[in-house]
Design an enzyme around this catalytic site. Sequence first.
Site, PDB file in Angstrom:
ATOM      1  N   LYS A 114       0.839  -1.198   0.000  1.00 44.54           N
ATOM      2  CA  LYS A 114       0.000   0.000   0.000  1.00 44.54           C
ATOM      3  C   LYS A 114       0.876   1.252   0.000  1.00 44.54           C
ATOM      4  O   LYS A 114       0.621   2.212  -0.726  1.00 44.54           O
ATOM      5  CB  LYS A 114      -0.923  -0.012   1.224  1.00 44.54           C
ATOM      6  CG  LYS A 114      -2.008   1.027   1.153  1.00 44.54           C
ATOM      7  CD  LYS A 114      -3.263   0.603   1.875  1.00 44.54           C
ATOM      8  CE  LYS A 114      -4.355   1.629   1.610  1.00 44.54           C
ATOM      9  NZ  LYS A 114      -5.569   1.374   2.377  1.00 44.54           N
ATOM     10  N   LYS A 193      -5.665 -15.140 -11.969  1.00 39.58           N
ATOM     11  CA  LYS A 193      -6.155 -15.725 -10.720  1.00 39.58           C
ATOM     12  C   LYS A 193      -7.534 -15.146 -10.370  1.00 39.58           C
ATOM     13  O   LYS A 193      -7.723 -13.927 -10.427  1.00 39.58           O
ATOM     14  CB  LYS A 193      -5.166 -15.402  -9.598  1.00 39.58           C
ATOM     15  CG  LYS A 193      -5.593 -15.967  -8.269  1.00 39.58           C
ATOM     16  CD  LYS A 193      -4.717 -15.503  -7.137  1.00 39.58           C
ATOM     17  CE  LYS A 193      -5.288 -16.009  -5.836  1.00 39.58           C
ATOM     18  NZ  LYS A 193      -5.028 -15.304  -4.658  1.00 39.58           N
ATOM     19  N   LYS A 196     -11.693 -11.240  -6.076  1.00 45.94           N
ATOM     20  CA  LYS A 196     -12.635 -10.119  -6.008  1.00 45.94           C
ATOM     21  C   LYS A 196     -12.002  -8.853  -6.564  1.00 45.94           C
ATOM     22  O   LYS A 196     -12.651  -8.066  -7.214  1.00 45.94           O
ATOM     23  CB  LYS A 196     -13.020  -9.848  -4.550  1.00 45.94           C
ATOM     24  CG  LYS A 196     -14.055 -10.775  -4.021  1.00 45.94           C
ATOM     25  CD  LYS A 196     -14.409 -10.410  -2.598  1.00 45.94           C
ATOM     26  CE  LYS A 196     -13.292 -10.702  -1.645  1.00 45.94           C
ATOM     27  NZ  LYS A 196     -13.358 -11.986  -0.955  1.00 45.94           N
TER      28      LYS A 196
HETATM   29  P1  ADP Z   1      -9.936 -12.472  -2.964  1.00 45.91           P
HETATM   30  O1  ADP Z   1      -8.615 -12.572  -3.716  1.00 45.91           O
HETATM   31  O2  ADP Z   1     -11.085 -12.748  -3.855  1.00 45.91           O
HETATM   32  O3  ADP Z   1     -10.070 -11.175  -2.198  1.00 45.91           O
HETATM   33  P2  ADP Z   1      -9.336 -13.624  -0.405  1.00 45.91           P
HETATM   34  O4  ADP Z   1      -7.977 -13.015  -0.431  1.00 45.91           O
HETATM   35  O5  ADP Z   1     -10.357 -13.087   0.526  1.00 45.91           O
HETATM   36  O6  ADP Z   1      -9.925 -13.639  -1.900  1.00 45.91           O
HETATM   37  O7  ADP Z   1      -9.151 -15.198  -0.180  1.00 45.91           O
HETATM   38  C1  ADP Z   1      -9.710 -15.957   0.842  1.00 45.91           C
HETATM   39  C2  ADP Z   1      -9.124 -17.352   0.737  1.00 45.91           C
HETATM   40  O8  ADP Z   1      -9.406 -17.931  -0.546  1.00 45.91           O
HETATM   41  C3  ADP Z   1      -7.589 -17.372   0.860  1.00 45.91           C
HETATM   42  O9  ADP Z   1      -7.213 -18.492   1.632  1.00 45.91           O
HETATM   43  C4  ADP Z   1      -7.109 -17.504  -0.565  1.00 45.91           C
HETATM   44  O10 ADP Z   1      -5.852 -18.154  -0.629  1.00 45.91           O
HETATM   45  C5  ADP Z   1      -8.206 -18.319  -1.217  1.00 45.91           C
HETATM   46  N1  ADP Z   1      -8.317 -17.945  -2.640  1.00 45.91           N
HETATM   47  C6  ADP Z   1      -8.758 -16.770  -3.129  1.00 45.91           C
HETATM   48  N2  ADP Z   1      -8.737 -16.753  -4.475  1.00 45.91           N
HETATM   49  C7  ADP Z   1      -8.259 -17.958  -4.866  1.00 45.91           C
HETATM   50  C8  ADP Z   1      -7.998 -18.570  -6.148  1.00 45.91           C
HETATM   51  N3  ADP Z   1      -8.249 -17.936  -7.282  1.00 45.91           N
HETATM   52  N4  ADP Z   1      -7.518 -19.821  -6.168  1.00 45.91           N
HETATM   53  C9  ADP Z   1      -7.287 -20.484  -5.004  1.00 45.91           C
HETATM   54  N5  ADP Z   1      -7.493 -19.970  -3.781  1.00 45.91           N
HETATM   55  C10 ADP Z   1      -7.984 -18.720  -3.686  1.00 45.91           C
END
Ligand code: ADP
Length: 327
Positions: A114, A193, A196
Amino acid sequence: MSNVQRVLSGIQPTGRFHWGNYFGAIRQYIALQEEYEAYYFIANLHALTTIRDAQTLRQNTLDAAIDLLALGLDPDKAALFVHSDVPEVTELCWILMTGTPMGLLERCHAYKEKKAKGLTADAGLFTYPVLMAADILAYDSNLVPVGEDQVQHIEVTRDLARSFNHHFGETFVMPKAHVLEQAARVPGTDGEKMSKSYGNTIEIFEDPKTMRKKIMRIQTDSRPMEEPKDPDTDHLFQLYSLFADEAQRAEMAETYRRGHFGYGMVKKALADLAEAYFAEARKKRAALAADPNYVRQVLRDGTEKARAKAGEVLERVRRACGTAWWG
Ligand code: ADP
Ligand code: TRP
């Protein structure tokens, strides 16, 4: 300290869960409840560093609880609770902060990234890894399943536990990261990947029609249909593989290698499989959403169990560091 092995993880309620969250994290948490004493919480205190709207945070928190239960988290096997309902953790966080070197936090990636972008960070984001350490240490957790991006925070946790134990005597159980299977790195609709933050997600409980539309819009290349294709480098095939059984996967791989097929056919097959895969959970979700009192009770029971454990650990900490001035 007892021989019970405890697993703990937190998941931020920053939006509705997507396929990446399910295959990369949630499915694996649920599997671990079979072998461990499990503690899973909805990390609303962490989410406050990004969500600044009360109604959104409330709604996301409840949705996250319902989603997890619908997907198979079993309240008889795992304590499910909301982060802020366990105040023991924030007291522990303060105690840990008094022994946390600034330099350790300056190296942590969320804050560093950040800052590198020239954005101003708040103290919450800066000290976030200490709160996470408190989350973990408060329950004598042995195993912490997390994605690759969180491993640094587990290292911080271990550092803080080690230095507290060294200074005040053996107090904390040393936790270990259980890095979630990278094979489950789920691609999004654009092949990057799924996340969100990239707007390329397909939500688990998306309404089926919207889900189908999103699947049909998954980006694919424009090579001629006849051309043979390598399934192993194709994100649509990777998504298909998440839902397909061994035979279906082998057959689709064969189709790719032969050529003479359209991506539209693969997308339709993917949509059919995905819909069937989550059909049961979808039904369960509808029932849970119609019974908010049950969901509240599950969270209350989970909180009670979590607070009992965290209270016991905190008592140990207070005695070790002397804030328990009475004894
Ligand atoms: P985002 O990237 O959508 O904000 P988060 O960081 O909140 O998702 O992820 C929550 C959990 O889901 C973490 O343990 C993360 O490693 C897993 N996760 C998120 N996106 C993926 C993905 N595309 N493939 C595998 N695991 C994921
Ligand atoms: N920081 C984690 C994430 O963003 C969520 C989290 C908070 C967590 N506290 C935790 C994960 C404790 C494991 C253990 O994904």
